[in-house]
Every structure is written in structure tokens, then in C-alpha cells.
Design a protein around this motif. Structure first.
Motif, mmCIF file in Angstrom:
data_model
loop_
_atom_site.group_PDB
_atom_site.id
_atom_site.type_symbol
_atom_site.label_atom_id
_atom_site.label_comp_id
_atom_site.label_asym_id
_atom_site.label_seq_id
_atom_site.Cartn_x
_atom_site.Cartn_y
_atom_site.Cartn_z
ATOM 1 N N TRP A 37 42.461 44.911 37.890
ATOM 2 C CA TRP A 37 41.391 44.902 38.881
ATOM 3 C C TRP A 37 41.649 45.774 40.106
ATOM 4 C CZ3 TRP A 37 38.457 42.940 35.531
ATOM 5 C CH2 TRP A 37 38.805 41.834 34.770
ATOM 6 N N GLY A 96 38.436 44.321 50.325
ATOM 7 C CA GLY A 96 39.013 43.991 49.029
ATOM 8 C C GLY A 96 40.015 42.864 49.181
ATOM 9 N N TRP A 131 31.691 45.457 48.937
ATOM 10 C CA TRP A 131 32.644 44.799 48.053
ATOM 11 C C TRP A 131 32.474 45.480 46.708
ATOM 12 C CZ3 TRP A 131 36.267 41.211 49.169
ATOM 13 C CH2 TRP A 131 36.778 40.420 48.147
ATOM 14 N N THR A 133 33.781 46.027 42.868
ATOM 15 C CA THR A 133 34.604 45.312 41.903
ATOM 16 C C THR A 133 34.269 45.722 40.479
ATOM 17 O OG1 THR A 133 35.356 43.110 41.207
ATOM 18 C CG2 THR A 133 33.029 43.319 41.809
ATOM 19 N N ASN A 134 35.282 45.708 39.655
ATOM 20 C CA ASN A 134 35.100 45.911 38.224
ATOM 21 C C ASN A 134 34.084 44.865 37.744
ATOM 22 O OD1 ASN A 134 35.598 45.283 35.384
ATOM 23 N ND2 ASN A 134 37.405 46.584 35.534
ATOM 24 N N ASN A 137 35.285 41.496 36.532
ATOM 25 C CA ASN A 137 36.105 40.649 37.394
ATOM 26 C C ASN A 137 35.256 39.496 37.939
ATOM 27 O OD1 ASN A 137 37.854 39.498 39.254
ATOM 28 N ND2 ASN A 137 38.592 41.468 40.014
ATOM 29 N N SER A 140 36.195 37.909 41.400
ATOM 30 C CA SER A 140 35.822 38.727 42.547
ATOM 31 C C SER A 140 34.315 38.642 42.806
ATOM 32 C CB SER A 140 36.241 40.177 42.304
ATOM 33 O OG SER A 140 35.920 40.989 43.405
#
Length: 188
Positions: A37, A96, A131, A133-134, A137, A140
Motif C-alpha cells: 500500500w 497518508g 487521501w 489510496t490503492n 486498500n 484506508s
């Protein structure tokens, strides 16, 4: 922000280059868990690498374009939050986080990011916190949702991954939304 309580026996405080040994220990405990991540340049594998990562964020802090804070629980560094970027002129930053598995499920990241967003939007006066994020994830994404962020969209196949290219989700919260949320008048 010097130190902020995050609940019983947990606090958020600056993470500096002199914490490199603690940081490396935290990364060693979290490495396999966070590697899918976070950027490979973040997951240092030796003391010099850990010092370099923390120095990079100390330099960003000095330039007013980023920063890093650790989450300590029971006196042990278990994760942290960071400003990957901060542009005061445009009023936009990217936040993050990372956390070792043993510290999950206690709301530490949510409370730490909440404090960071408060500082950025209320105290610093920025307008937008992003924010990124993958898309896979889920933890997250759950943090983003708990913090009242909105999903702006998906950058399809933007990052290389171990099993092919991955999508990147962009979430954000704007200062007026955050203030309304804090006042209890938000719609999230």
C-alpha cells in the motif's frame, strides 16, 4: 503540534531523524503488512534508509511542503501519519498513514488523521486535504469514509503493482465540509 493524546496510552507526536532506530523497528514489524500500500521508497530496510526517509520529511517540514508524525502506543512507535505534500499557495495537501498490524482496530489512525486534518484546515487555513489510496486498500478507504471524505474518482491503472497495474482512488475533504462536520451540521 508537539504531542497530542490519541486515547488511553497513545499519542501523536513529531517523528524526527533521531527516531530512525524506532522507525526501522516499526517498519520491520509492519513491512509485509504495509508494503502493498505504500511507496517502496518509504519502507526502509536499514538504519541509514530509515534515517533518510525521516530526513526527507524533516526537510519537507522545513520547506513547509510536508511532514511526518508518529503514533506511539504504550511507549512504542506503532505507525504514523504524514503530509505527503503540502502546497500553502494552492491550499491543497495530501495526507497518508501507516500502522503495524498489532495496533489495528483501535481507531488510532482515524484519530491521528483527524488531528492532522484539523491542523491543516483549521489552524493552517488550507482548503483541501486529499487521501490517495490503492483501490484495493479497504482499511484506508474505511478511514477516509469515517473522516467524512468524499470519493473524487479513480485513476485507472496508474501505479505498477506486483500483480499488474493498480487503480488509485482519490478521496478528499474541503475546509467548509470539515468545519460543518466538526460543528455537527455536516451531511456525512
Amino acid at each position: 503540534m508537539f504531542a497530542t493524546a490519541l486515547g488511553e496510552d497513545a499519542e501523536l507526536r513529531p517523528l524526527n531523524p533521531w527516531h530512525a532506530e524506532e522507525f526501522l523497528g516499526n517498519l520491520d514489524r509492519a513491512r509485509e503488512h504495509i508494503a502493498p500500500w505504500v511507496s517502496p521508497s518509504f519502507v526502509a530496510t536499514d538504519l541509514d534508509g530509515a534515517r533518510h526517509v525521516l530526513q526527507r520529511y524533516a526537510d519537507r517540514w522545513a520547506r513547509d511542503d510536508g511532514g511526518i508524525w508518529g503514533i506511539w502506543s504504550g511507549g512504542t512507535l506503532v505507525g504514523g501519519v504524514l503530509l505527503v505534500s503540502l502546497n500553502a499557495a494552492s491550499g491543497v495537501c495530501e495526507a497518508g498513514c501507516w500502522l503495524e498490524p498489532a495496533a489495528e482496530g483501535r481507531g488510532l489512525v482515524t484519530r491521528a488523521v483527524e488531528r492532522l486534518i484539523d491542523w491543516v484546515l483549521v489552524e493552517r487555513g488550507l482548503h483541501r486535504v486529499e487521501w490517495r489510496t490503492n483501490a484495493g486498500n479497504v482499511r484506508s478507504i474505511a478511514v477516509a469514509r469515517r473522516l467524512g471524505m468524499r470519493r473524487d474518482g479513480v485513476l485507472r491503472e496508474t501505479l505498477p503493482g506486483p500483480r499488474g497495474r493498480v487503480d488509485l482512488e482519490i478521496w478528499s475533504v474541503l475546509a467548509p465540509e470539515w468545519r460543518a462536520r466538526r460543528a455537527g451540521t455536516g451531511s456525512h
